[in-house]
Write an enzyme that holds these catalytic residues in place. Structure first.
Site, PDB file in Angstrom:
ATOM      1  N   ASP A 274      -1.847   6.094  -1.122  1.00  0.00           N
ATOM      2  CA  ASP A 274      -2.082   7.439  -0.645  1.00  0.00           C
ATOM      3  C   ASP A 274      -1.023   7.690   0.438  1.00  0.00           C
ATOM      4  O   ASP A 274      -0.744   6.810   1.247  1.00  0.00           O
ATOM      5  CB  ASP A 274      -3.483   7.568  -0.052  1.00  0.00           C
ATOM      6  CG  ASP A 274      -3.730   8.944   0.526  1.00  0.00           C
ATOM      7  OD1 ASP A 274      -3.765   9.906  -0.239  1.00  0.00           O
ATOM      8  OD2 ASP A 274      -3.866   9.045   1.766  1.00  0.00           O
ATOM      9  N   ASP A 473      -6.881   5.235   3.139  1.00  0.00           N
ATOM     10  CA  ASP A 473      -7.475   5.055   4.462  1.00  0.00           C
ATOM     11  C   ASP A 473      -8.490   6.120   4.836  1.00  0.00           C
ATOM     12  O   ASP A 473      -8.941   6.160   5.975  1.00  0.00           O
ATOM     13  CB  ASP A 473      -6.365   5.021   5.534  1.00  0.00           C
ATOM     14  CG  ASP A 473      -5.729   6.388   5.763  1.00  0.00           C
ATOM     15  OD1 ASP A 473      -5.722   7.199   4.814  1.00  0.00           O
ATOM     16  OD2 ASP A 473      -5.253   6.641   6.885  1.00  0.00           O
ATOM     17  N   ASP A 477     -10.267   8.828  -0.428  1.00  0.00           N
ATOM     18  CA  ASP A 477      -9.675   7.718  -1.180  1.00  0.00           C
ATOM     19  C   ASP A 477     -10.735   6.779  -1.758  1.00  0.00           C
ATOM     20  O   ASP A 477     -10.426   5.953  -2.607  1.00  0.00           O
ATOM     21  CB  ASP A 477      -8.741   6.902  -0.280  1.00  0.00           C
ATOM     22  CG  ASP A 477      -7.552   7.700   0.211  1.00  0.00           C
ATOM     23  OD1 ASP A 477      -7.093   8.581  -0.541  1.00  0.00           O
ATOM     24  OD2 ASP A 477      -7.099   7.467   1.336  1.00  0.00           O
TER      25      ASP A 477
END
Length: 573
Positions: A274, A473, A477
């Site tokens: 990400d 994080d 996600d």
């Protein structure tokens, strides 16, 4: 392990109650109670770790649900009242004050404000909301100079809301993820029934072939096969390697949640990051200052920061922070004005300072055309250009971006060196994503990916036979972390992301991802070596215990020596 300990217990109990029977048969009695306790203790310890991991996953789901407020201020029948969120229906009007979290999804009816959507989209920049824009449940209305109560109409509730869909995706990913069979279990699944059958065969052979068959000797030989072949070494081959690897990982700031995630990491063929907070800093910062006027850069930045500190524009904080990092003293201002969609302006030391878009400056008589080439260059690098004018003169173009972490390029180079492809997921616009990817050497990019699409991107990669590790994080996600063959949560992330992942990094350094995979591959090599030697030992020891040397040399292994050999195999592993 149960069969071996059971056989050892039955034998030990028989020796304890009737030692003379074994002595009369020429067998030396011995007991194995200590080995039984040791083996059972290891099994129970493993079960404890597994149940603890399951409890943590349930806790992550509860934290996702807790993002939704319990009550909402709503208009109903001409009156404003605090209502339980469960009582809201599509069409209700909700009032949201600065700093409050939106209870459900909706559409703006009245008011303008910036929202922090990072807990759902993962992007660091606040998002401006105006009439007709969508509001996501669980996001926060930010406070600022033009804060006001926002009215929005409820559009989706319950299971249809964005937050609820994320929670459900985490559950689906958890239930659909096939458990990875441990190497030791795969070997033991064939080894254990084979040993049991062999033990029975040894018993029958000793009862049928000798001229004077002995029940005690036949039982002793069969029991020696069971004890010497007790898959303790195989059972220890993986846990001991896991224990060392996870301990070493903890020293490196890499928390690996057991042997199964460790095994999956070693098979990684693709790592998907990400963008925000993992490959980038997670917040916007001033990356470039291109001065175009006569005003010195330091004085210009101080004036701009003095104006922006009164603004709630998504990029204002980056400018103020940049001035603070340069230890610039901010002058007093007056007549501050924020123009939504255009920019901000104020009087600084008798001069009008404006910060905003080129279109706005051109519209009020400032020639912003000479800054367009610089602005286009910033845009091609994934940076947001901000035009600065002092009085009627264009004085600077600032470049603002969520800059890559200094370690990101090295981290990706390490992964490439190990033959691993690297991808990037982001909700950001495609031009910004491609610019970041080009800087860091990333192979593939999926941009403008909404939270409910992140998991689908991972599924598509898995469908093409890739073993995928996802690195994230934030809350959004979590479904992708659970869906991936391995999930890694960065140290700067939320507890929810950490608990949904198989691996948590204590430091916010993407190089630790490469370290985790390297550690896994070394650990898997050690595990395979352990299993080989454990299996090789059994191949040699079982025939001896069965009496293969007895016809030629008269050597018959007693259960005591079989137990000693079993212990030695465990120690060697």
């Amino acid at each position: 392990a149960r069969i071996g300990t059971g056989a050892a217990f039955v034998y030990s109990l028989a020796v304890t109650l009737a030692p003379g029977m074994f002595a009369a048969a020429g067998a030396t009695p011995g007991v194995y109670y200590e080995a039984i306790v040791f083996i059972i203790g290891l099994v129970l310890l493993g079960n404890t770790f597994e149940k603890r991991a399951k409890r943590r996953t349930s806790s992550a789901l509860r934290k996702l649900v807790d993002l939704q407020p319990r009550n909402a201020r709503a208009e109903r029948n001409g009156a404003i009242a605090d209502l339980p969120v469960a009582e809201l229906i599509p069409g209700d009007v909700v009032l949201l004050r600065p700093g409050e979290r939106a209870p459900v999804d909706g559409e703006v009816l009245e008011g303008e404000s910036a929202f922090d959507e990072s807990m759902l989209t993962g992007e660091s920049l606040p998002v401006e909301k105006q009439l007709g824009d969508a509001v996501l449940g669980g996001t926060v209305k930010l406070a600022g100079a033009r804060s006001q109560t926002l009215r929005y109409r409820v559009t989706r509730i319950g299971a249809e809301s964005t937050l609820s869909r994320i929670v459900q995706m985490v559950r689906d990913a958890q239930s659909s993820q096939a458990p990875v069979q441990r190497l030791a279990d795969r070997v033991s699944s064939v080894f254990v029934p084979t040993v049991i059958a062999l033990s029975l065969l040894v018993f029958l052979v000793w009862m049928l072939l000798p001229k004077e068959p002995s029940l005690v000797l036949a039982f002793s030989a069969a029991l020696s096969v069971l004890i010497i072949a007790c898959p303790c070494a195989m059972g220890l081959a993986v846990p001991t390697a896991v224990m060392v690897a996870t301990g070493r990982g903890a020293e490196m700031g890499i928390l690996i949640k057991g042997g199964e995630p460790l095994e999956r990491l070693g098979d990684t063929s693709t790592v998907v990051f990400d963008k925000t907070g993992t490959l980038t800093q997670g917040h916007p910062s001033v990356t470039d200052v291109a001065t175009l006027g006569s005003m010195p850069e330091a004085a210009l930045l101080a004036a701009v920061a003095a104006v922006e500190q009164h603004s709630e524009h998504p990029l204002a904080d980056a400018i103020v922070r940049h001035a603070a990092e340069r230890n610039l003293a901010l002058p007093e201002i007056r007549s501050f004005e924020a123009l939504p969609g255009k920019g901000v302006q104020a009087i600084v030391d008798g001069r009008t300072v404006r910060v905003g878009t080129a279109a706005w400056l051109n519209g009020i008589g400032v020639d912003a055309a000479r800054g367009e080439e610089t602005a286009q260059g910033f845009g091609g690098q994934g940076k947001t250009p901000l035009f600065v004018a002092v009085d009627s003169e264009l004085s600077a173009v600032l470049g603002v971006a969520d800059a890559p972490r200094p370690e990101a390029r090295e981290a990706i180079a390490r992964l490439h060196k190990r033959g691993i492809r690297v991808g990037m997921l982001t909700g950001d616009r495609e031009s910004t994503a491609k610019a970041i990817a080009a800087q860091l050497g990333i192979d593939t990019v999926a941009a403008q990916v909404l939270p409910d699409r992140k998991r689908s991107v991972i599924q598509d990669l898995q469908a093409s036979k890739e073993t995928v590790v996802m690195v994230g994080d934030v809350v959004n996600d979590a479904p992708a972390l659970m869906q991936a063959d391995g999930g890694i949560a960065m140290g700067s992330g939320t507890d929810i992301a950490g608990e949904a992942a198989d691996v948590s990094l204590m430091r916010s350094d993407p190089r630790a991802v490469a370290d985790a995979i390297a550690l896994s591959r070394v650990a898997m090599r050690v595990m395979r070596q352990n299993l080989f030697w454990a299996f090789f030992y059994n191949v040699i020891a079982i025939p001896v215990a069965a009496g293969a040397l007895y016809p030629a040399w008269g050597i018959l292994l007693s259960p005591v020596l079989a137990g000693a050999a079993m212990a030695f195999s465990s120690v060697s592993v």
